[in-house]
Design an enzyme around this catalytic site. Structure first.
Site, PDB file in Angstrom:
ATOM      1  N   PHE A   3       0.828  -1.202   0.000  1.00 36.89           N
ATOM      2  CA  PHE A   3       0.000   0.000   0.000  1.00 36.89           C
ATOM      3  C   PHE A   3       0.866   1.257   0.000  1.00 36.89           C
ATOM      4  CE2 PHE A   3      -2.663  -3.222   1.812  1.00 36.89           C
ATOM      5  CZ  PHE A   3      -3.993  -2.834   1.676  1.00 36.89           C
ATOM      6  N   ASP A   4       0.523   2.208  -0.848  1.00 36.63           N
ATOM      7  CA  ASP A   4       0.969   3.576  -0.623  1.00 36.63           C
ATOM      8  C   ASP A   4       0.171   4.093   0.578  1.00 36.63           C
ATOM      9  OD1 ASP A   4       2.073   6.198  -1.142  1.00 36.63           O
ATOM     10  OD2 ASP A   4       0.127   6.717  -1.989  1.00 36.63           O
ATOM     11  N   MET A   5       0.551   5.234   1.131  1.00 38.36           N
ATOM     12  CA  MET A   5      -0.200   5.758   2.272  1.00 38.36           C
ATOM     13  C   MET A   5      -0.992   7.013   1.924  1.00 38.36           C
ATOM     14  SD  MET A   5       1.076   6.903   6.106  1.00 38.36           S
ATOM     15  CE  MET A   5       1.748   8.502   5.604  1.00 38.36           C
ATOM     16  N   LYS A 136       9.738   8.053  -5.381  1.00 40.13           N
ATOM     17  CA  LYS A 136       8.906   7.731  -6.534  1.00 40.13           C
ATOM     18  C   LYS A 136       8.941   8.917  -7.508  1.00 40.13           C
ATOM     19  CE  LYS A 136       5.805   5.394  -3.272  1.00 40.13           C
ATOM     20  NZ  LYS A 136       4.468   5.406  -2.642  1.00 40.13           N
ATOM     21  N   ASP A 161      -2.212   5.823  -5.611  1.00 40.06           N
ATOM     22  CA  ASP A 161      -3.172   6.859  -5.999  1.00 40.06           C
ATOM     23  C   ASP A 161      -2.534   7.973  -6.811  1.00 40.06           C
ATOM     24  OD1 ASP A 161      -3.163   9.582  -3.843  1.00 40.06           O
ATOM     25  OD2 ASP A 161      -1.772   7.919  -3.619  1.00 40.06           O
TER      26      ASP A 161
END
Length: 213
Positions: A3-5, A136, A161
């Site tokens: 998961f990204d946060m 990123k 996202d």
């Protein structure tokens, strides 16, 4: 599953936008949405380098970050909100898949989020930008997450996202599910393997990828 946060697990992009607009206003500047969206998903210092350069602020990126972080810390503690469906997807895959968080945010913000949501124990690995050399869209943090989970990238699913996050996940060799939120509108999610509208849709899609029990 990784998961990204920010913007994926927690509704924090609006808080970043608020903090960065407040910082810009201190110097008589206005931070446009386009700039703030381009900063999404990057390491904190890298995003501040872009912020300072584009707004021509009389600050170093380090000084800008030192002013922004207290604003973010306060906003996160006052108004931390999970994204819709977060609790459901985490509980659905807990014990079924190895799960990690890999965020471009500093460890301090990751800790505030995990403790505030009470889900720290659901993840085998929590990675923040501290100790990561390249943010990123460089794949470094996702490659580190895969290694930490003991899995090859081809067996890992990344939930993201932001355009920068999607690119990082694909460059790492992972299967990427893009879940664009309000503040990610207008970004290019075409490199993702699939684009869905919510974490609940992401959960349904991922269930379909798994072998039958």
């Amino acid at each position: 599953m990784i998961f990204d946060m920010d913007g994926l697990m927690i509704d924090s992009e609006r808080l970043y936008f608020q903090a960065e607009r407040e910082l810009a206003s201190r110097y008589g500047k206005s931070a446009p949405d386009g700039l703030l969206r381009r900063m999404m998903g990057r390491k904190a210092l890298e995003s501040m380098e872009l912020f300072v350069r584009e707004l021509d602020l009389p600050l170093s990126p380090e000084e800008a970050l030192a002013q922004r972080n207290p604003l973010m810390r306060r906003l996160m503690r006052e108004d931390l909100r999970p994204m819709p469906g977060l609790g459901h997807i985490v509980e659905s895959f807990f014990g079924r898949l190895k799960m990690a968080v890999a965020t471009g945010a500093p460890r301090e913000f990751l800790d505030i989020a995990m403790d505030g949501l009470g889900i720290r124990d659901r993840f085998e690995l929590l990675l923040a930008s501290d100790g990561i050399n390249k943010g990123k869209p460089d794949p470094e943090i996702f490659l580190a997450a895969c290694a930490g989970l003991g899995l090859p990238p081809a067996e890992c699913i990344v939930l993201e996202d932001s355009e920068n996050g999607v690119l990082a996940g694909k460059r790492a060799g992972c299967y990427v599910v893009a879940v664009p939120a309000e503040y990610g509108r207008g970004q290019d999610f075409s490199p993702a393997d699939v684009v869905v509208n919510s974490l609940l849709e992401a959960e349904e899609h991922i269930v379909g990828l798994l072998p039958a029990p």
